[in-house]
Design a protein around this motif. Structure first.
Motif, PDB file in Angstrom:
ATOM      1  N   GLU A  64       7.232  -6.553  -3.814  1.00  0.00           N
ATOM      2  CA  GLU A  64       8.327  -5.582  -3.673  1.00  0.00           C
ATOM      3  C   GLU A  64       7.789  -4.228  -3.225  1.00  0.00           C
ATOM      4  OE1 GLU A  64      10.439  -5.467  -7.352  1.00  0.00           O
ATOM      5  OE2 GLU A  64      11.132  -7.547  -7.183  1.00  0.00           O
ATOM      6  N   ARG A  65       6.647  -3.829  -3.771  1.00  0.00           N
ATOM      7  CA  ARG A  65       6.049  -2.551  -3.383  1.00  0.00           C
ATOM      8  C   ARG A  65       5.632  -2.585  -1.911  1.00  0.00           C
ATOM      9  NH1 ARG A  65       0.976  -0.959  -2.750  1.00  0.00           N
ATOM     10  NH2 ARG A  65       0.126  -2.846  -3.695  1.00  0.00           N
ATOM     11  N   ARG A  66       5.014  -3.678  -1.493  1.00  0.00           N
ATOM     12  CA  ARG A  66       4.595  -3.780  -0.097  1.00  0.00           C
ATOM     13  C   ARG A  66       5.798  -3.874   0.840  1.00  0.00           C
ATOM     14  NH1 ARG A  66       0.497  -7.073  -2.589  1.00  0.00           N
ATOM     15  NH2 ARG A  66      -1.526  -6.038  -2.450  1.00  0.00           N
ATOM     16  N   GLU A  67       6.844  -4.536   0.380  1.00  0.00           N
ATOM     17  CA  GLU A  67       8.048  -4.667   1.218  1.00  0.00           C
ATOM     18  C   GLU A  67       8.618  -3.299   1.561  1.00  0.00           C
ATOM     19  OE1 GLU A  67      10.599  -6.621   3.554  1.00  0.00           O
ATOM     20  OE2 GLU A  67       9.207  -7.747   2.280  1.00  0.00           O
ATOM     21  N   ARG A  68       8.559  -2.380   0.635  1.00  0.00           N
ATOM     22  CA  ARG A  68       9.061  -1.029   0.909  1.00  0.00           C
ATOM     23  C   ARG A  68       8.240  -0.344   1.994  1.00  0.00           C
ATOM     24  NH1 ARG A  68       9.680  -1.047  -4.830  1.00  0.00           N
ATOM     25  NH2 ARG A  68       7.718   0.101  -5.104  1.00  0.00           N
ATOM     26  N   LEU A  69       6.953  -0.664   2.060  1.00  0.00           N
ATOM     27  CA  LEU A  69       6.070  -0.027   3.031  1.00  0.00           C
ATOM     28  C   LEU A  69       6.295  -0.546   4.448  1.00  0.00           C
ATOM     29  CD1 LEU A  69       2.736  -0.044   0.967  1.00  0.00           C
ATOM     30  CD2 LEU A  69       4.268   1.895   1.370  1.00  0.00           C
ATOM     31  N   VAL A  70       6.880  -1.734   4.571  1.00  0.00           N
ATOM     32  CA  VAL A  70       7.074  -2.328   5.905  1.00  0.00           C
ATOM     33  C   VAL A  70       8.557  -2.602   6.199  1.00  0.00           C
ATOM     34  CG1 VAL A  70       4.765  -3.317   6.078  1.00  0.00           C
ATOM     35  CG2 VAL A  70       6.568  -4.627   4.942  1.00  0.00           C
ATOM     36  N   ARG A  71       9.437  -1.934   5.478  1.00  0.00           N
ATOM     37  CA  ARG A  71      10.870  -2.197   5.690  1.00  0.00           C
ATOM     38  C   ARG A  71      11.318  -1.818   7.099  1.00  0.00           C
ATOM     39  NH1 ARG A  71      10.512   2.037   2.013  1.00  0.00           N
ATOM     40  NH2 ARG A  71      11.294   4.061   2.729  1.00  0.00           N
ATOM     41  N   HIS A  72      10.555  -0.930   7.763  1.00  0.00           N
ATOM     42  CA  HIS A  72      10.914  -0.511   9.125  1.00  0.00           C
ATOM     43  C   HIS A  72      10.444  -1.508  10.182  1.00  0.00           C
ATOM     44  CE1 HIS A  72       6.753   0.744   8.643  1.00  0.00           C
ATOM     45  NE2 HIS A  72       6.653   0.813   9.957  1.00  0.00           N
ATOM     46  N   VAL A  73       9.569  -2.451   9.819  1.00  0.00           N
ATOM     47  CA  VAL A  73       9.067  -3.434  10.776  1.00  0.00           C
ATOM     48  C   VAL A  73      10.186  -4.417  11.110  1.00  0.00           C
ATOM     49  CG1 VAL A  73       7.415  -5.317  11.142  1.00  0.00           C
ATOM     50  CG2 VAL A  73       6.684  -3.205   9.987  1.00  0.00           C
ATOM     51  N   THR A  74      10.362  -4.707  12.381  1.00  0.00           N
ATOM     52  CA  THR A  74      11.465  -5.559  12.819  1.00  0.00           C
ATOM     53  C   THR A  74      11.287  -6.996  12.337  1.00  0.00           C
ATOM     54  OG1 THR A  74      11.746  -4.219  14.804  1.00  0.00           O
ATOM     55  CG2 THR A  74      12.706  -6.442  14.840  1.00  0.00           C
ATOM     56  N   ASP A  75      12.332  -7.548  11.744  1.00  0.00           N
ATOM     57  CA  ASP A  75      12.337  -8.970  11.377  1.00  0.00           C
ATOM     58  C   ASP A  75      12.528  -9.799  12.639  1.00  0.00           C
ATOM     59  OD1 ASP A  75      12.186  -9.026   8.405  1.00  0.00           O
ATOM     60  OD2 ASP A  75      14.037  -7.876   8.539  1.00  0.00           O
ATOM     61  N   GLN A  76      11.563 -10.676  12.919  1.00  0.00           N
ATOM     62  CA  GLN A  76      11.625 -11.501  14.123  1.00  0.00           C
ATOM     63  C   GLN A  76      12.196 -12.883  13.839  1.00  0.00           C
ATOM     64  OE1 GLN A  76      10.821 -10.268  17.032  1.00  0.00           O
ATOM     65  NE2 GLN A  76       9.665  -8.425  16.512  1.00  0.00           N
ATOM     66  N   LYS A  82       7.102 -10.135   5.600  1.00  0.00           N
ATOM     67  CA  LYS A  82       6.428  -8.903   6.006  1.00  0.00           C
ATOM     68  C   LYS A  82       5.511  -8.386   4.900  1.00  0.00           C
ATOM     69  CE  LYS A  82      10.282  -6.785   7.086  1.00  0.00           C
ATOM     70  NZ  LYS A  82      11.229  -5.781   7.609  1.00  0.00           N
ATOM     71  N   ALA A  83       5.897  -8.590   3.657  1.00  0.00           N
ATOM     72  CA  ALA A  83       5.074  -8.118   2.543  1.00  0.00           C
ATOM     73  C   ALA A  83       3.792  -8.932   2.407  1.00  0.00           C
ATOM     74  CB  ALA A  83       5.879  -8.179   1.249  1.00  0.00           C
ATOM     75  N   ILE A  84       3.875 -10.242   2.585  1.00  0.00           N
ATOM     76  CA  ILE A  84       2.665 -11.065   2.522  1.00  0.00           C
ATOM     77  C   ILE A  84       1.745 -10.738   3.694  1.00  0.00           C
ATOM     78  CG2 ILE A  84       1.778 -13.422   2.685  1.00  0.00           C
ATOM     79  CD1 ILE A  84       4.106 -14.350   0.994  1.00  0.00           C
ATOM     80  N   ILE A  85       2.316 -10.463   4.853  1.00  0.00           N
ATOM     81  CA  ILE A  85       1.496 -10.052   5.992  1.00  0.00           C
ATOM     82  C   ILE A  85       0.707  -8.796   5.646  1.00  0.00           C
ATOM     83  CG2 ILE A  85       1.605  -9.061   8.316  1.00  0.00           C
ATOM     84  CD1 ILE A  85       3.890 -11.028   8.908  1.00  0.00           C
ATOM     85  N   LEU A  86       1.342  -7.806   5.045  1.00  0.00           N
ATOM     86  CA  LEU A  86       0.638  -6.588   4.660  1.00  0.00           C
ATOM     87  C   LEU A  86      -0.436  -6.878   3.617  1.00  0.00           C
ATOM     88  CD1 LEU A  86       0.578  -3.522   5.183  1.00  0.00           C
ATOM     89  CD2 LEU A  86       2.131  -3.254   3.234  1.00  0.00           C
ATOM     90  N   SER A  87      -0.221  -7.888   2.797  1.00  0.00           N
ATOM     91  CA  SER A  87      -1.209  -8.269   1.788  1.00  0.00           C
ATOM     92  C   SER A  87      -2.506  -8.750   2.418  1.00  0.00           C
ATOM     93  CB  SER A  87      -0.643  -9.377   0.890  1.00  0.00           C
ATOM     94  OG  SER A  87       0.546  -8.981   0.242  1.00  0.00           O
ATOM     95  N   LYS A  88      -2.439  -9.283   3.633  1.00  0.00           N
ATOM     96  CA  LYS A  88      -3.630  -9.795   4.305  1.00  0.00           C
ATOM     97  C   LYS A  88      -4.673  -8.685   4.468  1.00  0.00           C
ATOM     98  CE  LYS A  88      -2.686 -12.322   7.995  1.00  0.00           C
ATOM     99  NZ  LYS A  88      -2.009 -12.991   9.145  1.00  0.00           N
ATOM    100  N   MET A  89      -4.241  -7.503   4.850  1.00  0.00           N
ATOM    101  CA  MET A  89      -5.177  -6.394   5.045  1.00  0.00           C
ATOM    102  C   MET A  89      -5.830  -5.986   3.729  1.00  0.00           C
ATOM    103  SD  MET A  89      -2.264  -6.210   6.993  1.00  0.00           S
ATOM    104  CE  MET A  89      -1.876  -6.435   8.718  1.00  0.00           C
ATOM    105  N   ASP A  90      -5.046  -6.019   2.645  1.00  0.00           N
ATOM    106  CA  ASP A  90      -5.597  -5.672   1.334  1.00  0.00           C
ATOM    107  C   ASP A  90      -6.598  -6.723   0.871  1.00  0.00           C
ATOM    108  OD1 ASP A  90      -3.914  -3.487   1.352  1.00  0.00           O
ATOM    109  OD2 ASP A  90      -2.381  -4.425   0.114  1.00  0.00           O
ATOM    110  N   CYS A  91      -6.319  -7.969   1.157  1.00  0.00           N
ATOM    111  CA  CYS A  91      -7.229  -9.052   0.781  1.00  0.00           C
ATOM    112  C   CYS A  91      -8.554  -8.927   1.537  1.00  0.00           C
ATOM    113  CB  CYS A  91      -6.574 -10.397   1.078  1.00  0.00           C
ATOM    114  SG  CYS A  91      -7.544 -11.829   0.579  1.00  0.00           S
ATOM    115  N   ILE A  92      -8.483  -8.637   2.820  1.00  0.00           N
ATOM    116  CA  ILE A  92      -9.696  -8.433   3.614  1.00  0.00           C
ATOM    117  C   ILE A  92     -10.502  -7.266   3.054  1.00  0.00           C
ATOM    118  CG2 ILE A  92     -10.548  -7.718   5.890  1.00  0.00           C
ATOM    119  CD1 ILE A  92      -8.147  -9.276   7.074  1.00  0.00           C
ATOM    120  N   GLU A  93      -9.818  -6.198   2.705  1.00  0.00           N
ATOM    121  CA  GLU A  93     -10.500  -5.017   2.166  1.00  0.00           C
ATOM    122  C   GLU A  93     -11.239  -5.349   0.872  1.00  0.00           C
ATOM    123  OE1 GLU A  93      -9.134  -0.583   2.729  1.00  0.00           O
ATOM    124  OE2 GLU A  93      -7.999  -1.509   1.078  1.00  0.00           O
TER     125      GLU A  93
END
Length: 267
Positions: A64-76, A82-93
């Motif tokens: 839910e927290r990550r979803e707020r950060l990417v709410r502006h990204v277009t749903d394709q 979109k939130a799990i996608i953002l999680s990928k960068m955190d996992c790599i880090e």
């Protein structure tokens, strides 16, 4: 040597990520870092894999927290989170902090051969081109020339660079904008024997029925394949995509070793 592998997987993908980890452990004993929810963690721990590290970053409150950060990204579509996608960068880090370099993969990757020798440690980043076999220009412009589920990096700057691409530049989620990494990082690409997936299959339509033609490749050289091996991971896709994923599974599952097929059948 590869310092680590990293992956994100929720409960729906728990069997797929188990098959991924089993395939990694055929060839590599480095740490594996997994962003997951409690269901996936409990399942994977029951399989007693060695040196797998978990963070419960795919629990609903974290997403839910990550979803707020990417709410502006277009749903394709209705398939990607979109939130799990953002999680990928955190996992790599996380993996980079722990192991200095990491091979990040989607949960639906299966390794068929070791890939240590494929990594050029003089580079910051290695990406996997799609090598689209149909409508190359339009496919690359729409979905991107590089696949977002298969990359290696040693750069601590990379996770933030990918967040920036995802949230400000990319036209298709985190993937289409990956070409911009060549501007910032010393970047090399994997060959056609890596990450063989749906985009490499010619599609044949006959009276509205889809079939796939196997790509022309020496299968003995293929290092890894990219396909949904369990139907629950794509049950929420549209009917056309489900049909395609079923055909791809029918083509690629026989390419796995007997050991991997037996493991998958037992899950």
């Amino acid at each position: 040597m590869i310092g680590s592998f990293s992956v994100c997987a929720n409960d729906r993908a728990k069997r797929e990520v188990a098959l991924l980890i089993k395939s990694i452990r055929q060839f590599h004993d480095c740490p594996i870092f997994v962003f997951c929810d409690l269901g996936a963690k409990t399942f994977l721990e029951s399989l007693s894999f060695s040196d797998v590290n978990y963070k419960l970053e795919l629990e609903p409150n974290k997403l839910e927290r990550r979803e707020r950060l990417v709410r502006h990204v277009t749903d394709q579509n209705g398939f990607h989170s979109k939130a799990i996608i953002l999680s990928k960068m955190d996992c790599i880090e996380w993996a980079l902090w722990e192991a200095k370099d990491t091979f990040f993969v989607d949960a639906d990757i299966v390794f068929l051969k070791p890939v240590d020798d494929e990594i050029d440690h003089s580079m910051d980043l290695m990406l996997s081109p799609h090598f689209h076999v149909e409508d190359k220009v339009n496919q690359n412009r729409t979905y991107g020339s590089f696949n977002a589920g298969y990359l290696w990096t040693k750069s601590m700057d990379f996770p933030q660079a990918w967040r920036d691409v995802y949230t400000t530049l990319s036209k298709f989620y985190e993937q289409e904008g990956m070409v911009h990494f060549f501007e910032q990082f010393d970047t090399k690409t994997f060959g056609k024997d890596h990450n063989l997936g749906f985009w490499r299959y010619p599609k044949i339509w006959n009276r509205g029925r889809l079939s796939l033609k196997e790509p022309v490749i020496n299968w003995e050289d293929v290092k890894s394949v990219h396909f949904h091996s369990f139907p629950e991971t794509y049950a929420h896709a549209d009917k056309g995509l489900i049909k395609g994923y079923n055909l791809l599974k029918d083509s690629l599952m026989p390419k796995l070793s007997e050991e991997l097929r037996s493991f998958a059948n037992a899950l």
